[in-house]
Design a protein around this motif. Structure first.
Motif, mmCIF file in Angstrom:
data_model
loop_
_atom_site.group_PDB
_atom_site.id
_atom_site.type_symbol
_atom_site.label_atom_id
_atom_site.label_comp_id
_atom_site.label_asym_id
_atom_site.label_seq_id
_atom_site.Cartn_x
_atom_site.Cartn_y
_atom_site.Cartn_z
ATOM 1 N N PHE A 12 -2.768 24.711 17.802
ATOM 2 C CA PHE A 12 -1.681 24.897 18.742
ATOM 3 C C PHE A 12 -2.226 25.673 19.926
ATOM 4 O O PHE A 12 -3.338 26.175 19.889
ATOM 5 N N SER A 13 -1.447 25.766 20.961
ATOM 6 C CA SER A 13 -1.892 26.383 22.202
ATOM 7 C C SER A 13 -2.494 27.764 21.961
ATOM 8 O O SER A 13 -1.913 28.599 21.286
ATOM 9 N N ASP A 34 -5.572 24.340 9.139
ATOM 10 C CA ASP A 34 -4.171 24.761 9.194
ATOM 11 C C ASP A 34 -4.044 26.284 9.229
ATOM 12 O O ASP A 34 -2.944 26.822 9.178
ATOM 13 N N LEU A 35 -5.177 26.977 9.305
ATOM 14 C CA LEU A 35 -5.260 28.434 9.430
ATOM 15 C C LEU A 35 -4.756 29.186 8.200
ATOM 16 O O LEU A 35 -4.559 30.389 8.252
ATOM 17 N N ARG A 36 -4.583 28.485 7.071
ATOM 18 C CA ARG A 36 -4.243 29.178 5.824
ATOM 19 C C ARG A 36 -5.519 29.798 5.265
ATOM 20 O O ARG A 36 -6.625 29.455 5.675
ATOM 21 N N ARG A 37 -5.342 30.677 4.281
ATOM 22 C CA ARG A 37 -6.511 31.333 3.691
ATOM 23 C C ARG A 37 -7.410 30.306 3.004
ATOM 24 O O ARG A 37 -6.967 29.236 2.606
ATOM 25 N N GLY A 38 -8.669 30.642 2.872
ATOM 26 C CA GLY A 38 -9.620 29.766 2.202
ATOM 27 C C GLY A 38 -10.466 28.983 3.184
ATOM 28 O O GLY A 38 -10.336 29.114 4.393
ATOM 29 N N ARG A 39 -11.342 28.183 2.615
ATOM 30 C CA ARG A 39 -12.290 27.422 3.428
ATOM 31 C C ARG A 39 -12.206 25.945 3.067
ATOM 32 O O ARG A 39 -11.764 25.583 1.993
ATOM 33 N N HIS A 79 -15.813 14.018 5.789
ATOM 34 C CA HIS A 79 -15.040 14.145 4.555
ATOM 35 C C HIS A 79 -14.771 15.629 4.374
ATOM 36 O O HIS A 79 -15.709 16.417 4.304
ATOM 37 N N LEU A 80 -13.517 16.002 4.322
ATOM 38 C CA LEU A 80 -13.128 17.396 4.175
ATOM 39 C C LEU A 80 -12.308 17.575 2.906
ATOM 40 O O LEU A 80 -11.536 16.683 2.541
ATOM 41 N N SER A 81 -12.468 18.714 2.252
ATOM 42 C CA SER A 81 -11.635 19.029 1.088
ATOM 43 C C SER A 81 -11.382 20.528 1.070
ATOM 44 O O SER A 81 -12.197 21.318 1.551
ATOM 45 N N TRP A 82 -10.219 20.917 0.542
ATOM 46 C CA TRP A 82 -9.847 22.319 0.505
ATOM 47 C C TRP A 82 -8.934 22.549 -0.691
ATOM 48 O O TRP A 82 -8.302 21.648 -1.201
ATOM 49 N N GLY A 83 -8.872 23.807 -1.145
ATOM 50 C CA GLY A 83 -8.062 24.155 -2.307
ATOM 51 C C GLY A 83 -6.683 24.642 -1.932
ATOM 52 O O GLY A 83 -6.245 24.538 -0.795
ATOM 53 N N GLU A 84 -5.999 25.207 -2.925
ATOM 54 C CA GLU A 84 -4.637 25.720 -2.735
ATOM 55 C C GLU A 84 -4.659 26.927 -1.809
ATOM 56 O O GLU A 84 -5.680 27.600 -1.715
ATOM 57 N N PRO A 85 -3.588 27.192 -1.100
ATOM 58 C CA PRO A 85 -2.304 26.505 -1.143
ATOM 59 C C PRO A 85 -2.352 25.186 -0.368
ATOM 60 O O PRO A 85 -3.105 25.040 0.591
ATOM 61 N N PHE A 86 -1.555 24.237 -0.807
ATOM 62 C CA PHE A 86 -1.503 22.908 -0.210
ATOM 63 C C PHE A 86 -2.883 22.260 -0.178
ATOM 64 O O PHE A 86 -3.336 21.765 0.839
ATOM 65 N N GLY A 87 -3.559 22.247 -1.329
ATOM 66 C CA GLY A 87 -4.884 21.664 -1.428
ATOM 67 C C GLY A 87 -4.872 20.161 -1.188
ATOM 68 O O GLY A 87 -3.850 19.492 -1.326
ATOM 69 N N GLY A 88 -6.016 19.624 -0.807
ATOM 70 C CA GLY A 88 -6.120 18.193 -0.570
ATOM 71 C C GLY A 88 -7.460 17.816 0.018
ATOM 72 O O GLY A 88 -8.437 18.567 -0.075
ATOM 73 N N HIS A 89 -7.494 16.639 0.629
ATOM 74 C CA HIS A 89 -8.717 16.184 1.286
ATOM 75 C C HIS A 89 -8.347 15.291 2.466
ATOM 76 O O HIS A 89 -7.206 14.837 2.595
ATOM 77 N N ALA A 90 -9.326 15.062 3.336
ATOM 78 C CA ALA A 90 -9.104 14.239 4.526
ATOM 79 C C ALA A 90 -10.379 13.494 4.869
ATOM 80 O O ALA A 90 -11.482 13.910 4.508
ATOM 81 N N VAL A 91 -10.199 12.383 5.563
ATOM 82 C CA VAL A 91 -11.326 11.619 6.101
ATOM 83 C C VAL A 91 -11.027 11.410 7.584
ATOM 84 O O VAL A 91 -9.974 10.881 7.941
ATOM 85 N N ASP A 92 -11.931 11.879 8.433
ATOM 86 C CA ASP A 92 -11.823 11.663 9.879
ATOM 87 C C ASP A 92 -12.950 10.728 10.294
ATOM 88 O O ASP A 92 -14.104 10.947 9.921
ATOM 89 N N GLU A 93 -12.616 9.695 11.052
ATOM 90 C CA GLU A 93 -13.628 8.765 11.560
ATOM 91 C C GLU A 93 -13.578 8.778 13.084
ATOM 92 O O GLU A 93 -12.556 8.493 13.684
#
Length: 127
Positions: A12-13, A34-39, A79-93
Motif C-alpha cells: 500500500f502507499s 502481507d506484512l504479517r509476522r514470519g518469512r 514459487h513462494l510459500s509461508w506459514g501461519e497465520p494464513f499460511g499458503g503458497h503462490a506462483v508468480d510468472e
C-alpha cells in the motif's frame, strides 16, 4: 554464482518490500508480502518461452515490438510459500514482452482451499 534479480512489491502507499532471488539457485527468505509476522521461502527459475506465446496477438494498445518481430518473450517464475497465520503458497510468472511491457500472472493459494488468480500488465510511460 547464479544471477540474482530484484523484485519490488508495494502493499500500500508508502510501503515497499524489496526481494532478491537467485535464479536456479538456493531458496531465499524474505519478510511476508502481507506484512504479517514470519518469512516467506522463495525459489526463482527461468522458464522456456510459452509454446503459444506468439499465437494470439495482444490487444492493440499492448502490441509489443517483440511480438511483432516474432520473438518469444523471456519468462521468470517465483514459487513462494509461508506459514501461519494464513499460511499458503503462490506462483508468480513474469513475462517481459518488450523493454516497456511486463505481464505478471499470479496464483495465490491459502490453507483452507481459498485461491486467487490475477494478471497485471505494467507499461512504461514514456515522457
Amino acid at each position: 554464482m547464479p544471477p540474482s534479480l530484484p523484485s519490488r512489491h508495494s502493499s500500500f502507499s508508502g510501503v515497499q518490500i524489496l526481494e532478491r532471488y537467485e535464479v536456479g539457485g538456493r531458496p531465499s527468505f524474505h519478510p511476508r508480502r502481507d506484512l504479517r509476522r514470519g518469512r516467506a521461502r522463495c525459489l526463482a527459475s527461468l522458464l522456456p518461452p510459452a509454446p503459444d506465446a506468439l499465437l494470439l496477438p495482444p490487444p492493440a494498445p499492448l502490441a509489443s515490438p517483440a511480438r511483432a518481430a516474432g520473438v518469444a518473450p523471456a519468462r521468470l517464475q517465483l514459487h513462494l510459500s509461508w506459514g501461519e497465520p494464513f499460511g499458503g503458497h503462490a506462483v508468480d510468472e513474469f513475462t517481459l514482452l518488450s523493454p516497456d511491457e511486463l505481464v505478471v500472472r499470479s496464483r495465490l493459494f491459502v490453507h483452507g482451499g481459498r485461491s486467487l488468480s490475477m494478471r497485471t500488465v505494467y507499461v512504461r510511460r514514456r515522457k
